[in-house]
Design a protein around this motif. Structure first.
Motif, PDB file in Angstrom:
ATOM      1  N   LEU A 170      10.740  52.380  45.893  1.00  0.00           N
ATOM      2  CA  LEU A 170      12.148  52.226  46.277  1.00  0.00           C
ATOM      3  C   LEU A 170      12.296  51.382  47.538  1.00  0.00           C
ATOM      4  N   GLU A 171      11.426  51.611  48.510  1.00  0.00           N
ATOM      5  CA  GLU A 171      11.482  50.849  49.773  1.00  0.00           C
ATOM      6  C   GLU A 171      11.207  49.364  49.528  1.00  0.00           C
ATOM      7  N   SER A 172      10.174  49.083  48.714  1.00  0.00           N
ATOM      8  CA  SER A 172       9.824  47.691  48.416  1.00  0.00           C
ATOM      9  C   SER A 172      10.946  46.995  47.651  1.00  0.00           C
ATOM     10  N   ARG A 173      11.514  47.697  46.706  1.00  0.00           N
ATOM     11  CA  ARG A 173      12.581  47.109  45.897  1.00  0.00           C
ATOM     12  C   ARG A 173      13.819  46.846  46.736  1.00  0.00           C
ATOM     13  N   LYS A 174      14.074  47.721  47.722  1.00  0.00           N
ATOM     14  CA  LYS A 174      15.238  47.523  48.594  1.00  0.00           C
ATOM     15  C   LYS A 174      15.085  46.237  49.391  1.00  0.00           C
ATOM     16  N   GLU A 175      13.887  46.005  49.945  1.00  0.00           N
ATOM     17  CA  GLU A 175      13.639  44.782  50.710  1.00  0.00           C
ATOM     18  C   GLU A 175      13.759  43.546  49.812  1.00  0.00           C
ATOM     19  N   HIS A 176      13.194  43.657  48.619  1.00  0.00           N
ATOM     20  CA  HIS A 176      13.259  42.552  47.672  1.00  0.00           C
ATOM     21  C   HIS A 176      14.698  42.316  47.220  1.00  0.00           C
ATOM     22  N   ARG A 177      15.432  43.388  47.020  1.00  0.00           N
ATOM     23  CA  ARG A 177      16.836  43.287  46.605  1.00  0.00           C
ATOM     24  C   ARG A 177      17.641  42.484  47.616  1.00  0.00           C
ATOM     25  N   ASN A 178      17.458  42.802  48.899  1.00  0.00           N
ATOM     26  CA  ASN A 178      18.195  42.086  49.949  1.00  0.00           C
ATOM     27  C   ASN A 178      17.827  40.605  49.961  1.00  0.00           C
ATOM     28  N   ALA A 179      16.549  40.321  49.729  1.00  0.00           N
ATOM     29  CA  ALA A 179      16.093  38.923  49.718  1.00  0.00           C
ATOM     30  C   ALA A 179      16.683  38.172  48.527  1.00  0.00           C
ATOM     31  N   LEU A 180      16.767  38.848  47.371  1.00  0.00           N
ATOM     32  CA  LEU A 180      17.341  38.215  46.186  1.00  0.00           C
ATOM     33  C   LEU A 180      18.828  37.923  46.376  1.00  0.00           C
ATOM     34  N   ILE A 181      19.552  38.869  46.946  1.00  0.00           N
ATOM     35  CA  ILE A 181      20.987  38.664  47.190  1.00  0.00           C
ATOM     36  C   ILE A 181      21.192  37.460  48.104  1.00  0.00           C
ATOM     37  N   ALA A 182      20.390  37.397  49.177  1.00  0.00           N
ATOM     38  CA  ALA A 182      20.514  36.280  50.114  1.00  0.00           C
ATOM     39  C   ALA A 182      20.160  34.952  49.441  1.00  0.00           C
ATOM     40  N   HIS A 183      19.245  34.994  48.499  1.00  0.00           N
ATOM     41  CA  HIS A 183      18.794  33.785  47.811  1.00  0.00           C
ATOM     42  C   HIS A 183      19.841  33.263  46.822  1.00  0.00           C
ATOM     43  N   PHE A 184      20.414  34.173  46.037  1.00  0.00           N
ATOM     44  CA  PHE A 184      21.320  33.746  44.972  1.00  0.00           C
ATOM     45  C   PHE A 184      22.782  33.632  45.394  1.00  0.00           C
ATOM     46  N   LYS A 185      23.205  34.404  46.387  1.00  0.00           N
ATOM     47  CA  LYS A 185      24.635  34.526  46.702  1.00  0.00           C
ATOM     48  C   LYS A 185      25.319  33.192  46.993  1.00  0.00           C
ATOM     49  N   PRO A 186      24.716  32.298  47.777  1.00  0.00           N
ATOM     50  CA  PRO A 186      25.437  31.047  48.082  1.00  0.00           C
ATOM     51  C   PRO A 186      25.781  30.213  46.855  1.00  0.00           C
ATOM     52  N   ARG A 187      25.036  30.369  45.760  1.00  0.00           N
ATOM     53  CA  ARG A 187      25.277  29.537  44.568  1.00  0.00           C
ATOM     54  C   ARG A 187      25.481  30.388  43.308  1.00  0.00           C
ATOM     55  N   ILE A 188      25.877  31.628  43.500  1.00  0.00           N
ATOM     56  CA  ILE A 188      26.008  32.518  42.351  1.00  0.00           C
ATOM     57  C   ILE A 188      27.069  32.021  41.366  1.00  0.00           C
ATOM     58  N   GLY A 189      28.012  31.229  41.833  1.00  0.00           N
ATOM     59  CA  GLY A 189      29.044  30.692  40.958  1.00  0.00           C
ATOM     60  C   GLY A 189      28.497  29.766  39.887  1.00  0.00           C
ATOM     61  N   GLU A 190      27.261  29.291  40.062  1.00  0.00           N
ATOM     62  CA  GLU A 190      26.635  28.406  39.079  1.00  0.00           C
ATOM     63  C   GLU A 190      25.981  29.196  37.941  1.00  0.00           C
ATOM     64  N   PHE A 191      25.967  30.513  38.075  1.00  0.00           N
ATOM     65  CA  PHE A 191      25.300  31.361  37.090  1.00  0.00           C
ATOM     66  C   PHE A 191      26.320  31.984  36.138  1.00  0.00           C
ATOM     67  N   CYS A 192      25.807  32.558  35.062  1.00  0.00           N
ATOM     68  CA  CYS A 192      26.676  33.171  34.053  1.00  0.00           C
ATOM     69  C   CYS A 192      27.390  34.398  34.614  1.00  0.00           C
ATOM     70  N   SER A 193      28.394  34.862  33.903  1.00  0.00           N
ATOM     71  CA  SER A 193      29.194  35.998  34.378  1.00  0.00           C
ATOM     72  C   SER A 193      28.352  37.261  34.513  1.00  0.00           C
ATOM     73  N   ASP A 194      27.351  37.426  33.622  1.00  0.00           N
ATOM     74  CA  ASP A 194      26.485  38.599  33.713  1.00  0.00           C
ATOM     75  C   ASP A 194      25.712  38.594  35.032  1.00  0.00           C
ATOM     76  N   CYS A 195      25.149  37.448  35.377  1.00  0.00           N
ATOM     77  CA  CYS A 195      24.397  37.344  36.630  1.00  0.00           C
ATOM     78  C   CYS A 195      25.299  37.588  37.836  1.00  0.00           C
ATOM     79  N   GLN A 196      26.518  37.090  37.751  1.00  0.00           N
ATOM     80  CA  GLN A 196      27.446  37.282  38.862  1.00  0.00           C
ATOM     81  C   GLN A 196      27.748  38.754  39.081  1.00  0.00           C
ATOM     82  N   SER A 197      27.902  39.491  37.971  1.00  0.00           N
ATOM     83  CA  SER A 197      28.197  40.927  38.101  1.00  0.00           C
ATOM     84  C   SER A 197      26.969  41.714  38.550  1.00  0.00           C
TER      85      SER A 197
END
Length: 422
Positions: A170-197
């Motif tokens: 759970l701890e590892s996934r939380k750190e990875h989760r935050n990194a993924l959000i930071a990675h995808f968020k600036p360009r999430i509009g380029e992804f499908c609606s499922d990915c956005q949700s």
């Protein structure tokens, strides 16, 4: 107007069903060697079980479930997978109280998902699955993976590739989760609606998206392996060590996340790289799901399992040109000529079957030649001819279809005669 089979389903006819029976029997033999016991759960369950157990952000829950309201106004769903029902039964029947732990279960059953039918994918399909509940030992992760590999290998498949990954705790996934959000968020509009949700709910599921898999951000996404804490890394190293020790080859794929929300630590897939198998190469998948039993209302219980489609397994066998060693034909076919002989053949046929022989007779009052042709089509070992003359002498003519030799046998000795030659 003719009534046809529903789209995405199939009739498994005689001549083909024997392949299914052979495969299922092999699975039962292997699970017995590994000390796994069979469990059978209902074909439909409360919808909430899959919403909580499979995960709200999965394609299964969002798009693929067959859900209906029963006469009591309750929401029910045809089971789309086998893990959540197995864990529900584990909790409801308090299997965690059994002194023999971990609890090791397997199932073979029909599942239902509303998806586009294609080769090896059906809306009604059959899964073989294994679940081991109650152990945090990485050795059981290796055991479950080895069991899956044994199923494919013992059926003759050679073009196999095992891919593994760690999703961490759970701890590892939380750190990875935050990194993924930071990675995808600036360009999430380029992804499908499922990915956005999924960005805020479960960003790891973005890595499993089929529509946007070629997006440049997918290739540069943070790897979970870079966020494993010391405990998760040590667990993964043990799993790899055990697999190496027992001779199971594997590759590591940090993009492997699996499609269900309840996975953590070990995740794995087995693929076929046989020529002609098709674009979708995955044969099966599984992983560890510590936390699922709590989600369903049970005590904290670690678990690991996998599921495979028998339909895709049979496709893989076909792609590799493997013919299963299925026994065909009957031991004996009774040819009766004349009313008295036909009457006698009914009880004689029963005696043959009671003695353990596979046997049949003519029920259409066909001529001698036609009955022999029927015996040929059935690939029988012996044809026993009983006519009025034979009945009068209390004998029966037995023909060995492999050698062509024929022998007159006393009716009273007929069963024993065949037993001596079986």
């Amino acid at each position: 107007m003719a009534i046809n089979i529903p789209r995405g389903t199939q009739d498994i006819l005689p001549g083909v069903v024997e392949e299914w029976q052979y495969v299922e029997q092999k699975m039962r033999e292997i699970t017995k060697r590994y000390n796994y016991s069979e469990i059978r759960t209902p074909i439909f369950e409360q919808t909430e079980l899959f919403q909580r157990g499979v995960g709200e952000t999965t394609d299964i829950v969002q798009k693929e479930m067959y859900t209906f309201e029963d006469r009591g106004g309750r929401s029910m769903t045809l089971r789309p997978e086998g893990t959540a029902p197995t864990v529900r039964s584990y909790v409801e029947n308090k299997m965690y109280g059994d002194p023999n732990q971990p609890t090791k279960l397997f199932y073979i059953g029909q599942m239902f998902r509303y998806e586009r039918p294609q080769a090896g994918r059906w809306r009604q399909f059959v899964q073989f699955g294994v679940e081991a509940l109650g152990s945090n030992d990485p050795a059981i992760d290796a055991e479950v993976i080895a069991l899956a590999m044994d199923v494919y290998r013992e059926l003759g498949l050679k073009h196999l590739k095992l891919v593994i990954n760690s999703l961490g705790d759970l701890e590892s996934r939380k750190e990875h989760r935050n990194a993924l959000i930071a990675h995808f968020k600036p360009r999430i509009g380029e992804f499908c609606s499922d990915c956005q949700s999924r960005l805020e709910k479960n960003p790891m599921r973005i890595l499993d998206c089929k529509k946007d898999r070629d997006h440049e951000l997918m290739k540069s996404a943070p790897s979970i392996l870079d966020y494993l804490n010391e405990e998760s890394q040590a667990f993964f190293e043990k799993v790899k060590m055990y697999l190496t020790d027992i001779g199971v080859e594997f590759e590591i794929d940090s993009r492997l996340v699996r499609g269900l929300d309840y996975y953590n630590h070990t995740a794995f897939e087995i693929m076929s790289d046989a020529e002609g198998f098709g674009a979708i190469t995955t044969l099966m998948g599984g992983g560890r799901y510590n936390g699922l039993t709590e989600e369903i209302g049970g005590p904290a219980t670690p678990g690991i399992g996998f599921a495979l489609s028998i339909e895709r397994l049979l496709l893989a066998l076909k792609a590799e040109g493997i013919t299963l060693p299925i026994e065909k034909g009957l031991d004996c076919y009774l040819v009766a000529l004349g009313d008295s002989a036909r009457d006698k053949s009914a009880s004689l046929l029963y005696e043959l079957r009671k003695a353990g022989f596979t046997a049949d007779k003519d029920y259409q009052d066909r001529k001698l030649k036609a009955q022999f042709k029927a015996a040929d089509r059935l690939n029988v070992k012996y044809v026993a001819v009983l006519g009025e003359d034979e009945l009068a002498k209390n004998v029966i003519n037995v023909k060995d279809m492999a050698t062509g030799t024929q022998e007159e046998v006393q009716l009273s000795n007929f069963i024993e005669y065949l037993l001596e030659r079986s």
